[in-house]
Enzyme design. Structure first.
Site, PDB file in Angstrom:
ATOM      1  N   ASP A  22       0.866  -1.189   0.000  1.00  0.00           N
ATOM      2  CA  ASP A  22       0.000   0.000   0.000  1.00  0.00           C
ATOM      3  C   ASP A  22       0.896   1.231   0.000  1.00  0.00           C
ATOM      4  OD1 ASP A  22      -2.344  -1.544   0.081  1.00  0.00           O
ATOM      5  OD2 ASP A  22      -2.265  -1.674   2.258  1.00  0.00           O
ATOM      6  N   ASP A  72      -5.690  -7.246  -5.095  1.00  0.00           N
ATOM      7  CA  ASP A  72      -6.767  -6.940  -4.144  1.00  0.00           C
ATOM      8  C   ASP A  72      -7.565  -5.755  -4.677  1.00  0.00           C
ATOM      9  OD1 ASP A  72      -8.400  -6.857  -1.946  1.00  0.00           O
ATOM     10  OD2 ASP A  72      -6.918  -5.952  -0.614  1.00  0.00           O
ATOM     11  N   LYS A  74     -11.072  -5.947  -5.128  1.00  0.00           N
ATOM     12  CA  LYS A  74     -12.426  -6.002  -4.558  1.00  0.00           C
ATOM     13  C   LYS A  74     -13.507  -5.600  -5.571  1.00  0.00           C
ATOM     14  CE  LYS A  74     -10.878  -5.175   0.196  1.00  0.00           C
ATOM     15  NZ  LYS A  74      -9.485  -4.728   0.014  1.00  0.00           N
ATOM     16  N   ASP A  77     -19.850  -5.321  -8.743  1.00  0.00           N
ATOM     17  CA  ASP A  77     -20.690  -4.693  -9.777  1.00  0.00           C
ATOM     18  C   ASP A  77     -21.719  -5.740 -10.202  1.00  0.00           C
ATOM     19  OD1 ASP A  77     -21.636  -3.028 -11.919  1.00  0.00           O
ATOM     20  OD2 ASP A  77     -19.655  -2.095 -12.017  1.00  0.00           O
ATOM     21  N   ARG A 186      -1.406  -8.426  13.396  1.00  0.00           N
ATOM     22  CA  ARG A 186      -0.444  -7.571  14.099  1.00  0.00           C
ATOM     23  C   ARG A 186       0.461  -8.432  14.970  1.00  0.00           C
ATOM     24  NH1 ARG A 186      -1.926  -4.879  10.671  1.00  0.00           N
ATOM     25  NH2 ARG A 186      -2.809  -2.795  10.685  1.00  0.00           N
TER      26      ARG A 186
HETATM   27  O1  C5P Z   1      -1.600  -2.250   6.969  1.00  0.00           O
HETATM   28  P1  C5P Z   1      -2.464  -3.431   7.246  1.00  0.00           P
HETATM   29  O2  C5P Z   1      -1.697  -4.641   7.763  1.00  0.00           O
HETATM   30  O3  C5P Z   1      -3.668  -3.100   8.091  1.00  0.00           O
HETATM   31  O4  C5P Z   1      -2.991  -3.837   5.794  1.00  0.00           O
HETATM   32  C1  C5P Z   1      -4.037  -4.739   5.583  1.00  0.00           C
HETATM   33  C2  C5P Z   1      -4.285  -4.835   4.113  1.00  0.00           C
HETATM   34  O5  C5P Z   1      -5.315  -5.784   3.891  1.00  0.00           O
HETATM   35  C3  C5P Z   1      -4.760  -3.539   3.454  1.00  0.00           C
HETATM   36  O6  C5P Z   1      -4.135  -3.503   2.173  1.00  0.00           O
HETATM   37  C4  C5P Z   1      -6.251  -3.694   3.299  1.00  0.00           C
HETATM   38  O7  C5P Z   1      -6.714  -3.081   2.115  1.00  0.00           O
HETATM   39  C5  C5P Z   1      -6.395  -5.196   3.186  1.00  0.00           C
HETATM   40  N1  C5P Z   1      -7.664  -5.773   3.615  1.00  0.00           N
HETATM   41  C6  C5P Z   1      -8.161  -5.651   4.887  1.00  0.00           C
HETATM   42  N2  C5P Z   1      -9.355  -6.218   5.222  1.00  0.00           N
HETATM   43  C7  C5P Z   1     -10.051  -6.907   4.324  1.00  0.00           C
HETATM   44  C8  C5P Z   1      -9.532  -7.054   3.022  1.00  0.00           C
HETATM   45  C9  C5P Z   1      -8.323  -6.472   2.697  1.00  0.00           C
HETATM   46  O8  C5P Z   1      -7.508  -5.036   5.724  1.00  0.00           O
HETATM   47  N3  C5P Z   1     -11.168  -7.518   4.674  1.00  0.00           N
END
Ligand code: C5P
Length: 241
Positions: A22, A72, A74, A77, A186
């Site tokens: 990201d 990713d 998503k 539509d 995390r």
């Molecule tokens: O920075 P972080 O570890 O929170 O990133 C999580 C990634 O997973 C982001 O790119 C977010 O768009 C993606 N994501 C999410 N939850 C979902 C689907 C995708 O956090 N249900």
């Protein structure tokens, strides 16, 4: 190792960590990938890079370096539009693509996926009970995840995006078949959950039945992203041992 994990031995352990790229553009993405080196084999590229205009150039660059790619995007539509977009994406060389929606949308995506694996988004990990109430949904998060997951899998999705909090319930309802990909991960002891609400550690996600974990900010924002990624790889290896 858990029974669930042992029933899916074919995923190379180091591919179970997917790092979310990201970042605002191709230069930042390439710099991070170079810094992470062989600590990371699988990358997720999403909306920010798509909007920056470098998406497919970067996808090709990653594939040329033997990295796997999770697109990713998503898609959500009407079924005909999703089917046509998936048909295009199936030629691009990514391993996973995210789709949202009801049975007809997922069926349309599955009908055009070829080798590409379709992952259905159940409920975003940034969404909690209060958010569902505000959107007029009276179900608990876990019930909604399970309901959407069952529809997605019977409609032809290869896997599901779900938080580590729901992975165990998904495994016991759906068995070892569907892939479970878990964002909102995390490291133990961190206070930095950012905008995520349903967070777990890498070890807990895998022990609950997740096949892959997605991590972004905890790795990108670490003083040494490479060391942070290697620490997660070590935790994954220890959990699967
Ligand atoms: O920075 P972080 O570890 O929170 O990133 C999580 C990634 O997973 C982001 O790119 C977010 O768009 C993606 N994501 C999410 N939850 C979902 C689907 C995708 O956090 N249900």
């Amino acid at each position: 190792m858990t029974e669930n994990a042992s029933s899916r031995p074919s995923i190379p352990p180091r591919q179970r960590l997917i790092v979310a790229l990201d970042v605002p553009g191709a230069d930042a993405a390439r710099a991070l990938v170079r810094e992470l080196g062989d600590a990371v084999e699988f990358y997720k590229i999403g909306l920010e890079l798509m909007a920056s205009g470098c998406y497919f150039e970067l996808l090709d660059w990653l594939l040329a370096r033997d990295k796997r790619v999770f697109a990713d995007l998503k898609f959500y539509d009407i079924p005909a539009t999703v089917a046509a977009a998936v048909r295009q994406m199936a030629r691009r060389g990514a391993s996973f693509l995210t789709i949202q929606g009801d049975r007809a949308i997922i069926e349309a995506a599955a009908s055009e996926k070829g080798e590409l694996e379709i992952l259905a988004v159940t409920v975003l990990t940034s969404i909690g009970r209060k958010d569902l109430r505000e959107m007029g949904i009276a179900l608990e998060v876990e019930s909604l995840v399970l309901q959407r997951a069952k529809i997605a899998v019977t409609a032809g999705a290869d896997g599901l995006i779900a938080s580590g909090l729901e992975a165990a319930a998904l495994r016991s309802e759906l068995g070892p078949g569907p892939r479970i990909v878990t964002p909102g991960v995390r490291p133990a002891g961190t206070d930095a959950v950012h905008d995520q609400k349903r967070v777990v550690t890498p070890a807990r996600a895998l022990a609950s039945g997740a096949d892959y974990i997605v991590m972004g900010r905890p790795i990108r924002g670490a003083p040494s992203p490479r060391q942070a990624a290697e620490a997660v790889q070590a935790e994954i290896a220890a959990t699967l041992r």
